[in-house]
Design a protein around this motif. Structure first.
Motif, PDB file in Angstrom:
ATOM      1  N   PHE A  11      -6.853  -1.829   4.940  1.00 16.14           N
ATOM      2  CA  PHE A  11      -5.753  -2.041   4.002  1.00 16.14           C
ATOM      3  C   PHE A  11      -4.874  -0.812   3.822  1.00 16.14           C
ATOM      4  O   PHE A  11      -3.657  -0.920   3.670  1.00 16.14           O
ATOM      5  N   ILE A  12      -5.487   0.361   3.805  1.00 14.80           N
ATOM      6  CA  ILE A  12      -4.731   1.592   3.539  1.00 14.80           C
ATOM      7  C   ILE A  12      -4.287   2.207   4.865  1.00 14.80           C
ATOM      8  O   ILE A  12      -5.095   2.392   5.770  1.00 14.80           O
ATOM      9  N   GLY A  13      -3.025   2.546   4.936  1.00 19.35           N
ATOM     10  CA  GLY A  13      -2.495   3.168   6.145  1.00 19.35           C
ATOM     11  C   GLY A  13      -1.664   2.193   6.956  1.00 19.35           C
ATOM     12  O   GLY A  13      -2.023   1.019   7.082  1.00 19.35           O
ATOM     13  N   ALA A  14      -0.523   2.679   7.478  1.00 18.55           N
ATOM     14  CA  ALA A  14       0.323   1.830   8.315  1.00 18.55           C
ATOM     15  C   ALA A  14       0.873   2.667   9.458  1.00 18.55           C
ATOM     16  O   ALA A  14       1.393   3.748   9.215  1.00 18.55           O
ATOM     17  N   PRO A  15       0.728   2.264  10.721  1.00 18.86           N
ATOM     18  CA  PRO A  15      -0.029   1.084  11.147  1.00 18.86           C
ATOM     19  C   PRO A  15      -1.511   1.213  10.806  1.00 18.86           C
ATOM     20  O   PRO A  15      -2.003   2.317  10.628  1.00 18.86           O
ATOM     21  N   GLN A  33       0.811  -1.217   0.000  1.00 21.71           N
ATOM     22  CA  GLN A  33       0.000   0.000   0.000  1.00 21.71           C
ATOM     23  C   GLN A  33       0.847   1.269   0.000  1.00 21.71           C
ATOM     24  O   GLN A  33       0.413   2.307  -0.486  1.00 21.71           O
ATOM     25  N   VAL A  34       2.094   1.179   0.491  1.00 20.29           N
ATOM     26  CA  VAL A  34       2.956   2.363   0.459  1.00 20.29           C
ATOM     27  C   VAL A  34       3.285   2.726  -0.987  1.00 20.29           C
ATOM     28  O   VAL A  34       3.225   3.891  -1.384  1.00 20.29           O
ATOM     29  N   GLU A  35       3.622   1.713  -1.804  1.00 21.95           N
ATOM     30  CA  GLU A  35       3.871   1.960  -3.223  1.00 21.95           C
ATOM     31  C   GLU A  35       2.643   2.591  -3.869  1.00 21.95           C
ATOM     32  O   GLU A  35       2.738   3.538  -4.642  1.00 21.95           O
ATOM     33  N   LEU A  45      -8.595  -3.758  -4.648  1.00 23.04           N
ATOM     34  CA  LEU A  45      -9.273  -4.985  -5.042  1.00 23.04           C
ATOM     35  C   LEU A  45      -9.287  -5.963  -3.885  1.00 23.04           C
ATOM     36  O   LEU A  45      -8.354  -6.008  -3.081  1.00 23.04           O
ATOM     37  N   SER A  46     -10.360  -6.732  -3.806  1.00 23.20           N
ATOM     38  CA  SER A  46     -10.416  -7.807  -2.843  1.00 23.20           C
ATOM     39  C   SER A  46     -11.265  -8.928  -3.416  1.00 23.20           C
ATOM     40  O   SER A  46     -12.391  -8.687  -3.854  1.00 23.20           O
ATOM     41  N   GLU A  47     -10.707 -10.100  -3.467  1.00 22.49           N
ATOM     42  CA  GLU A  47     -11.400 -11.272  -3.995  1.00 22.49           C
ATOM     43  C   GLU A  47     -12.061 -11.006  -5.342  1.00 22.49           C
ATOM     44  O   GLU A  47     -13.200 -11.409  -5.576  1.00 22.49           O
ATOM     45  N   GLY A  48     -11.337 -10.321  -6.204  1.00 21.42           N
ATOM     46  CA  GLY A  48     -11.826 -10.124  -7.558  1.00 21.42           C
ATOM     47  C   GLY A  48     -12.838  -9.017  -7.732  1.00 21.42           C
ATOM     48  O   GLY A  48     -13.388  -8.842  -8.811  1.00 21.42           O
ATOM     49  N   LYS A  49     -13.109  -8.282  -6.672  1.00 19.12           N
ATOM     50  CA  LYS A  49     -14.064  -7.170  -6.772  1.00 19.12           C
ATOM     51  C   LYS A  49     -13.351  -5.860  -6.461  1.00 19.12           C
ATOM     52  O   LYS A  49     -12.393  -5.825  -5.695  1.00 19.12           O
ATOM     53  N   VAL A  50     -13.868  -4.773  -7.065  1.00 19.61           N
ATOM     54  CA  VAL A  50     -13.331  -3.453  -6.738  1.00 19.61           C
ATOM     55  C   VAL A  50     -13.967  -2.996  -5.437  1.00 19.61           C
ATOM     56  O   VAL A  50     -15.186  -2.941  -5.324  1.00 19.61           O
ATOM     57  N   GLU A  51     -13.146  -2.679  -4.441  1.00 19.31           N
ATOM     58  CA  GLU A  51     -13.679  -2.207  -3.166  1.00 19.31           C
ATOM     59  C   GLU A  51     -13.866  -0.697  -3.185  1.00 19.31           C
ATOM     60  O   GLU A  51     -14.821  -0.175  -2.636  1.00 19.31           O
ATOM     61  N   GLN A  52     -12.901  -0.006  -3.757  1.00 20.47           N
ATOM     62  CA  GLN A  52     -12.998   1.450  -3.828  1.00 20.47           C
ATOM     63  C   GLN A  52     -12.022   1.980  -4.869  1.00 20.47           C
ATOM     64  O   GLN A  52     -10.959   1.417  -5.080  1.00 20.47           O
ATOM     65  N   VAL A  53     -12.406   3.069  -5.518  1.00 20.25           N
ATOM     66  CA  VAL A  53     -11.542   3.749  -6.462  1.00 20.25           C
ATOM     67  C   VAL A  53     -11.431   5.195  -6.022  1.00 20.25           C
ATOM     68  O   VAL A  53     -12.443   5.814  -5.699  1.00 20.25           O
ATOM     69  N   GLY A  54     -10.216   5.715  -5.989  1.00 17.93           N
ATOM     70  CA  GLY A  54     -10.096   7.121  -5.619  1.00 17.93           C
ATOM     71  C   GLY A  54      -8.655   7.551  -5.505  1.00 17.93           C
ATOM     72  O   GLY A  54      -7.741   6.741  -5.677  1.00 17.93           O
ATOM     73  N   THR A  55      -8.457   8.828  -5.221  1.00 21.43           N
ATOM     74  CA  THR A  55      -7.096   9.323  -5.029  1.00 21.43           C
ATOM     75  C   THR A  55      -6.560   8.740  -3.722  1.00 21.43           C
ATOM     76  O   THR A  55      -7.340   8.357  -2.843  1.00 21.43           O
ATOM     77  N   PRO A  56      -5.246   8.678  -3.576  1.00 22.20           N
ATOM     78  CA  PRO A  56      -4.676   8.113  -2.348  1.00 22.20           C
ATOM     79  C   PRO A  56      -5.259   8.776  -1.102  1.00 22.20           C
ATOM     80  O   PRO A  56      -5.632   8.101  -0.144  1.00 22.20           O
ATOM     81  N   MET A  57      -5.366  10.116  -1.110  1.00 20.99           N
ATOM     82  CA  MET A  57      -5.828  10.802   0.091  1.00 20.99           C
ATOM     83  C   MET A  57      -7.313  10.563   0.356  1.00 20.99           C
ATOM     84  O   MET A  57      -7.731  10.468   1.510  1.00 20.99           O
ATOM     85  N   SER A  58      -8.098  10.434  -0.707  1.00 16.81           N
ATOM     86  CA  SER A  58      -9.522  10.189  -0.460  1.00 16.81           C
ATOM     87  C   SER A  58      -9.721   8.791   0.133  1.00 16.81           C
ATOM     88  O   SER A  58     -10.590   8.581   0.966  1.00 16.81           O
ATOM     89  N   LEU A  59      -8.884   7.822  -0.293  1.00 20.12           N
ATOM     90  CA  LEU A  59      -8.995   6.489   0.306  1.00 20.12           C
ATOM     91  C   LEU A  59      -8.573   6.521   1.765  1.00 20.12           C
ATOM     92  O   LEU A  59      -9.138   5.841   2.615  1.00 20.12           O
ATOM     93  N   TYR A  60      -7.578   7.353   2.039  1.00 16.57           N
ATOM     94  CA  TYR A  60      -7.071   7.425   3.403  1.00 16.57           C
ATOM     95  C   TYR A  60      -8.080   8.137   4.307  1.00 16.57           C
ATOM     96  O   TYR A  60      -8.371   7.694   5.415  1.00 16.57           O
ATOM     97  N   ASN A  61      -8.628   9.225   3.799  1.00 15.03           N
ATOM     98  CA  ASN A  61      -9.521  10.029   4.625  1.00 15.03           C
ATOM     99  C   ASN A  61     -10.934   9.478   4.696  1.00 15.03           C
ATOM    100  O   ASN A  61     -11.607   9.633   5.704  1.00 15.03           O
ATOM    101  N   GLU A  62     -11.373   8.872   3.618  1.00 14.28           N
ATOM    102  CA  GLU A  62     -12.748   8.391   3.599  1.00 14.28           C
ATOM    103  C   GLU A  62     -12.842   6.989   3.018  1.00 14.28           C
ATOM    104  O   GLU A  62     -13.384   6.802   1.923  1.00 14.28           O
ATOM    105  N   PRO A  63     -12.312   6.009   3.705  1.00 17.35           N
ATOM    106  CA  PRO A  63     -12.417   4.634   3.195  1.00 17.35           C
ATOM    107  C   PRO A  63     -13.879   4.214   3.105  1.00 17.35           C
ATOM    108  O   PRO A  63     -14.646   4.463   4.024  1.00 17.35           O
ATOM    109  N   ALA A  64     -14.234   3.632   1.969  1.00 20.30           N
ATOM    110  CA  ALA A  64     -15.646   3.334   1.718  1.00 20.30           C
ATOM    111  C   ALA A  64     -16.136   2.164   2.549  1.00 20.30           C
ATOM    112  O   ALA A  64     -17.335   1.999   2.740  1.00 20.30           O
ATOM    113  N   ASN A  65     -15.226   1.332   3.004  1.00 20.10           N
ATOM    114  CA  ASN A  65     -15.654   0.175   3.787  1.00 20.10           C
ATOM    115  C   ASN A  65     -14.514  -0.323   4.670  1.00 20.10           C
ATOM    116  O   ASN A  65     -13.393   0.180   4.595  1.00 20.10           O
TER     117      ASN A  65
END
Ligand SMILES: Nc1ncnc2c1ncn2[C@@H]1O[C@H](COP(=O)(O)OP(=O)(O)O)[C@@H](O)[C@H]1O
Ligand SMILES: [Mg+2]
Lengths: 283, 371
Positions: free
Chosen positions: B233-237, B194-196, B207-227
């Motif tokens: 998955f996004i963010g460490a720790p 996820q860092v890459e 992607l998870s199990e062949g389905k798209v979970e979310q599409v978006g800019t890196p920051m939108s996934l970080y700030n507003e994960p859809a599920n």
């Protein structure tokens, strides 16, 4: 495979034993060849008095070679053998590699039958089909031609070649051909410029395995091409072996000469075989 | 350069459906990263776009042209494989020239292209070497060079850095990023890291199990994960996830809040809109760096709806610039807190966590974001 066995210190004693065994086997296998070669350089008397002795100044003679060289037929037989062996070898390697590639890479109608058919070719000795082969050759009007022998030897060599080469080709990483396909490289170019070069060690192995039985064969020359025109060395030598008198000098000299080309071909190919065996270990 | 459009793509191997109804729009010049855990179908999706696998159903367009049934050759793409897939018996130069010669291009033009690419990738000195004589990073560059010289409409990368060691990986990551800036070519990049994904992408596809979970800019996934999946998955720790459940009374007059119970404590959670019933399970998500420790940071402003939880420290990891506090709550839920600098706190110390309500992510029973 063997090299790793020899290298590990744990198996050093074991490897000494294996070496000893292989050395003994080599001596045993080379002994008849050695006998032929030393006796080829002796007088008839020398041969019969002591067949195991090395040629001495008293028994040394190159009469056999002189006779064979003087006999222009011999060179004719010799070139026949060479043309037939190399011709058959070329097609065995080319067609064998192509079939192996097709069978391991493409799914097409009848591909599994083809694979099965090739397997049968390995199991069933081709000589069982001598009668029908003769009939076929007769009906093709190819009796007493080199073409007949080349065709038969191709059939004889193909199954094993396909078997070995397809095993080897299956080990070539599939990304290589996928990369080439993405790069807009044609299937022919993939085969000739990527697959063939990478299969070279296996091709050399197949070449060595295929040459010897073809060069040494007496059976098919005897039944398919006994005539003067397409006569091979192995058959030609028989002219020195009479029912009552055998010209041993000439027989041994021609056999000695007959070893030479096989030896040269072996040396050419064996370089690649050894490289092939170590390729995986060094990588 | 071309746009790529996936419409309801399915892929099955025999009876097993590996890609399940993926639809995606990739704009021309965009750097898109497919990210997901190992085995989720990232490579398969990339190979479908490449044409190395046949699409079971759906439509694939590259540059507004339907390429669903075209071979890889006809799609105008270039792929960089995880294993590099360099031709071992050819020199670096020949490796790069191989695909071009086939295309029937002019010799001096090919030569110029290869030398240009070699210069960009610092391969000028290595053109006569064979792949076996190169280091991992150099091989990777050759593989990229081979793709560049073809001037494809779309670049495809399948985990190109996963065979490199950590420091080289960061260096190559920056080089790839720079390369994309200068070439400005549509790029699809697959990784499980996820860092890459965060550092390279214009747009991330999780992607998870062949389905798209979310599409978006890196920051939108970080700030507003859809599920929950994306949140984890996004963010460490990873984001802390705390179980909660709704509790009566339902406040109809104040729909911005729901009452809930976390580890025995009644709390009010901010919520956009939630048609809830009593005793429904919820998941509260909070990123480690958003948790404050009361008494440690003087500036903390505590609002009425913020959460406060008394906890005990299990373990402290100090990395120099940040410290991670490993904590468990009374009901056993593990929580990680990131504090900047070198924390003075020690194991077994009792502290009070402060979780600002505005930083809370709330997920409903089926894992979808509700706040
Ligand atoms: N050629 C194939 N035949 C059968 N199953 C496959 C094949 N390729 C991939 N799969 C399966 O598809 C799933 C996704 O694989 P892949 O796309 O390689 O995952 P990822 O690249 O995300 O790690 C895996 O479960 C894998 O076993
Ligand atoms: Mg993969």
């Amino acid at each position: 495979m063997f090299s790793s066995l020899f290298n590990s210190s744990k198996n050093r004693g074991n490897s000494a034993f294996i070496h000893l065994f292989l050395l003994a086997y080599t001596l045993l296998a080379l002994f008849p060849v050695f006998l032929i070669i030393i006796n080829a350089f002796k007088t008839r008397k020398g041969i019969f008095n002591d067949p195991l002795a090395l040629p001495t100044s008293a028994t040394f003679s190159t009469k056999g070679f002189e006779k064979v060289m003087a006999n222009s037929d011999f060179f004719h037989y010799f070139s026949n053998s060479l043309i037939i062996t190399l011709g058959a070898l070329f097609f065995i390697l080319l067609l064998g590699a192509m079939i192996a590639w097709a069978l391991s890479e493409y799914k097409f109608f009848g591909s599994s039958f083809m694979r099965f058919f090739m397997a049968i070719g390995i199991i069933v000795p081709i000589r069982l089909g001598s009668v029908s082969i003769l009939e076929t050759i007769v009906s093709l009007d190819l009796v007493n031609t080199k073409t007949a022998l080349i065709l038969v030897y191709i059939a004889q060599g193909l199954p094993m070649a396909v078997f070995i080469l397809s095993e080897f080709m299956a080990q070539i990483p599939k990304e290589l051909k996928e990369a080439a396909r993405c790069d807009d490289v044609s299937e022919y170019k993939i085969f000739f410029q990527i697959i063939l070069p990478l299969t070279r060690p296996a091709i050399a192995t197949v070449a060595v395995f295929s040459i010897i039985p073809i060069w040494n064969d007496l059976w098919f020359p005897l039944i398919l091409a006994p005539g003067e025109e397409a006569r091979t060395v192995t058959l030609g030598v028989q002219q020195f072996i009479g029912q009552y008198v055998t010209d041993w000098n000439s027989v041994l000299a021609s056999l000695t000469l007959a070893v030479v080309p096989v030896l040269i071909l072996y040396m050419i190919f064996s370089k690649h075989i050894i490289r092939g065996l170590t390729a995986g270990a060094v990588k | 350069m071309a746009s790529v459009s996936l419409k309801n793509i399915h892929k099955s191997f025999g009876k097993i459906e590996v890609i399940k109804d993926v639809s995606l729009e990739i704009e021309s010049g965009e750097f898109v990263v497919f990210v997901g855990p190992s085995g989720c179908g990232k490579s398969t999706l990339l190979r479908l776009i490449c044409g190395l696998e046949e699409i079971t159903s759906g439509v694939l367009e590259i540059g507004n042209e339907n390429v669903t049934s075209l071979s890889p050759r006809q799609r105008g793409i270039a792929m960089v494989f995880q294993s590099y897939a360099l031709y071992p018996h050819m020199t670096v130069y020949k490796n790069m020239a191989f695909g071009l010669k086939t295309a029937g291009e002019d010799k001096s033009k090919i030569d110029q292209k290869i030398r240009d690419a070699a210069k960009v990738l610092q391969l000028d000195q290595l053109l006569n070497r064979r792949p076996a004589e190169l280091s991992g990073g150099q091989r990777q560059r050759v593989a990229i060079g081979r793709a560049i010289v073809r001037e494809p409409r779309v670049f495809l990368f399948d985990e190109p850095l996963s065979n490199l060691d950590a420091s080289l990986r960061i260096q190559m990551r920056i080089e790839i990023s720079r390369l994309h800036e200068s070439l400005d070519c549509t790029t699809i990049y697959v990784t499980h890291d996820q860092v890459e994904a965060m550092t390279l992408a214009d747009k991330i596809v999780v992607l998870s199990e062949g389905k798209v979970e979310q599409v978006g800019t890196p920051m939108s996934l970080y700030n507003e994960p859809a599920n929950l999946f994306v949140a984890k998955f996004i963010g460490a720790p990873a984001m802390n996830l705390i179980q909660a459940h709704t509790k009566a009374p339902l406040e109809d007059n104040e729909p911005r809040y729901i009452n809930a119970e976390i580890s025995g404590k009644s709390v009010r959670l901010p919520c956009l809109s939630y048609n809830y019933k009593d005793n429904q399970n919820l998941t509260v998500g909070i990123r480690p760096e958003h948790i404050n420790i009361l008494g440690e940071d003087q500036k903390t402003q505590i609002l009425e709806e913020d959460l406060q939880l008394p906890v005990v420290i299990d373990l402290v990891e100090r990395l120099g610039d940040v410290s991670y506090l490993y904590i468990h709550m009374e009901d056993g839920t593990p929580v990680v807190v990131t504090v900047s600098g070198q924390s003075k706190l020690n194991i077994d110390k009792k502290i009070n966590l402060h979780i600002p309500a505005t930083k809370i992510h709330l997920f409903n029973e089926s894992g979808e974001r509700i706040m």
